[in-house]
Design an enzyme around this catalytic site. Structure first.
Site, PDB file in Angstrom:
ATOM      1  N   THR A   1       0.820  -1.031  -0.155  1.00 30.65           N
ATOM      2  CA  THR A   1      -0.117  -0.074  -0.058  1.00 30.65           C
ATOM      3  C   THR A   1       0.877   1.351   0.027  1.00 30.65           C
ATOM      4  O   THR A   1       1.901   1.170   0.589  1.00 30.65           O
ATOM      5  CB  THR A   1      -0.829  -0.017   1.379  1.00 30.65           C
TER       6      THR A   1
ATOM      7  N   ARG B   1     -13.591  -7.969  -2.667  1.00 30.70           N
ATOM      8  CA  ARG B   1     -13.042  -7.993  -1.088  1.00 30.70           C
ATOM      9  C   ARG B   1     -12.591  -6.737  -0.994  1.00 30.70           C
ATOM     10  O   ARG B   1     -12.174  -6.009  -1.867  1.00 30.70           O
ATOM     11  CB  ARG B   1     -11.699  -8.989  -1.297  1.00 30.70           C
TER      12      ARG B   1
ATOM     13  N   ASP C   1      -8.672  -3.138   4.806  1.00 31.11           N
ATOM     14  CA  ASP C   1      -8.411  -2.112   5.698  1.00 31.11           C
ATOM     15  C   ASP C   1      -8.085  -0.947   5.156  1.00 31.11           C
ATOM     16  O   ASP C   1      -8.645   0.227   5.714  1.00 31.11           O
ATOM     17  CB  ASP C   1      -7.381  -2.507   6.854  1.00 31.11           C
TER      18      ASP C   1
ATOM     19  N   THR D   1      -0.309  -1.247   6.895  1.00 33.16           N
ATOM     20  CA  THR D   1      -0.236  -1.733   5.649  1.00 33.16           C
ATOM     21  C   THR D   1       0.210  -3.258   6.010  1.00 33.16           C
ATOM     22  O   THR D   1       0.652  -3.670   6.988  1.00 33.16           O
ATOM     23  CB  THR D   1       1.036  -1.373   4.988  1.00 33.16           C
ATOM     24  N   GLY D   2      -0.178  -4.082   5.153  1.00 30.28           N
ATOM     25  CA  GLY D   2       0.076  -5.528   5.410  1.00 30.28           C
ATOM     26  C   GLY D   2      -1.279  -6.392   5.220  1.00 30.28           C
ATOM     27  O   GLY D   2      -2.297  -5.827   4.442  1.00 30.28           O
TER      28      GLY D   2
HETATM   29  N1  ASP Z   1      -3.574  -3.742   3.601  1.00 33.03           N
HETATM   30  C1  ASP Z   1      -3.542  -3.853   2.126  1.00 33.03           C
HETATM   31  C2  ASP Z   1      -4.723  -4.899   1.876  1.00 33.03           C
HETATM   32  O1  ASP Z   1      -4.928  -5.817   2.591  1.00 33.03           O
HETATM   33  C3  ASP Z   1      -2.669  -4.526   1.298  1.00 33.03           C
HETATM   34  C4  ASP Z   1      -1.081  -3.873   2.017  1.00 33.03           C
HETATM   35  O2  ASP Z   1      -1.177  -2.844   2.443  1.00 33.03           O
HETATM   36  O3  ASP Z   1       0.002  -4.683   1.957  1.00 33.03           O
HETATM   37  O4  ASP Z   1      -5.515  -4.432   0.996  1.00 33.03           O
END
Ligand code: ASP
Length: 324
Positions: free
Chosen positions: A183, A211, A214, A234-235
């Site tokens: 992100t 889908r 967050d 992020t994640g």
């Molecule tokens: N949090 C983001 C999602 O799950 C992806 C990311 O930030 O890596 O869509």
């Protein structure tokens, strides 16, 4: 993996942690200057663009929007905007959100197709409507009404990657498990106590169409409140959504926690209540309204890199990991 105890965690933050332990907070407050903190290595050009916009007389919101636009426009970032990897049906589905810490208003879009700058559409949801979140076809129609041009968001590279996944026998899907995501999350202060948070992503590659995680959800992917500060995540958003991560961190800061301590508290809480977080990416960055910064990732094997811009200088940092 063993959780770090409080002391080791602080020491693992390196110089920042040492400063914290000595009573001088990491990224010590410089209320006289703007600060930008953005996730991942593309945070460097994003922060530089944001600083340029602010320096040229733009607002903090302009700065965050344009800084994030720079990454949305980059076809080489395959997790954000144009060139972001598509969902399981080969359609690029974008999510973004932004929050103004002064007005306590947010705007966001989810599952937006064909528009490369979802952060700009999110800002217009915040500024031109009484709504906070718009999704899917309605969000697309709103964007078109606001003058955005629909376009093909797949690049030759992302199309090829999708075809390769699609044509791989027994390819993994999210009905089971899969992991490619990132992100651009950006936090900003003008140095006078005003904070803004923004976040933009194409989400997980090959996700099940529809889908939402967050990133576009206020309080989860991003949150900003001038009375405390701002945070973004992020994640693995499917897990992090359940923790309202950004609002959690800002609430801890409102209670007086330093941003690093607030990030640390979220990691502790997640590690205690979600045993499956010992693998995967669960990462946050935080910024106090006074310009102090914090960052954390759950797992040392999946570190968070983030970009910090302060006093005219940008640098790439690695967040302390909670589990190692
Ligand atoms: N949090 C983001 C999602 O799950 C992806 C990311 O930030 O890596 O869509």
């Amino acid at each position: 993996m063993e959780p770090l105890d409080r002391r080791s965690f602080i020491v693992s933050a390196g110089a920042a942690g040492a400063a914290l332990a000595a009573g001088s907070p990491a990224g010590a407050a410089q209320t006289s200057g703007a600060v930008f903190i953005s996730t991942w290595k593309w945070g460097i050009p994003a922060n530089a663009r944001a600083a340029e916009v602010l320096g040229a007389g733009g607002s903090l919101l302009d700065a965050v929007e344009k800084g994030i636009n720079a990454i949305e426009d980059d076809p080489n970032v395959d997790t954000v905007g144009y060139g972001g990897l598509p969902n399981a049906q080969g359609e690029v589905e974008l999510d973004a959100g932004v929050m103004n810490g002064t007005t306590h208003r947010a705007g966001s879009v989810c599952n937006l197709h064909k528009i490369k700058n979802p952060i700009s559409v999110a800002r217009l949801v915040m500024e031109k409507t009484r709504h906070t979140t718009m999704a899917g076809e309605g969000a697309l129609q709103f964007a078109i009404a606001m003058g955005f041009e629909p376009m093909q968001l797949l690049t030759p590279k992302s199309l090829e990657a999708w075809l390769k996944w699609k044509n791989t026998p027994n390819h993994q899907t999210f009905w089971i498990d899969k992991d490619h995501h990132d992100t651009i999350g950006m936090l900003a202060t003008d140095g006078n106590g005003h904070v803004v948070a923004g976040c933009s992503t194409s989400g997980l590659a090959w996700k099940i169409p529809g889908r939402v995680a967050d990133s576009p959800l206020v309080g989860c992917g991003y949150y900003a409140d001038d009375s405390a500060g701002a945070a973004c995540a992020t994640g693995n958003g499917d897990v992090m959504t359940n923790y309202c991560s950004s609002a959690y961190i800002v609430a801890r800061m409102a209670e007086g926690a330093h941003p690093q301590e607030a990030c640390d508290q979220l990691m502790r809480f997640m590690a205690k209540t979600a045993p499956d977080v010992t693998r995967g990416q669960y990462c946050v960055v935080a910024l106090s309204a006074g310009g102090e910064t914090g960052a954390a990732s759950m797992n040392a094997a999946q570190p968070l890199q983030y970009a910090l811009w302060r006093a005219g200088r940008g640098s790439l940092q690695t967040a302390p990991a909670y589990l190692r």
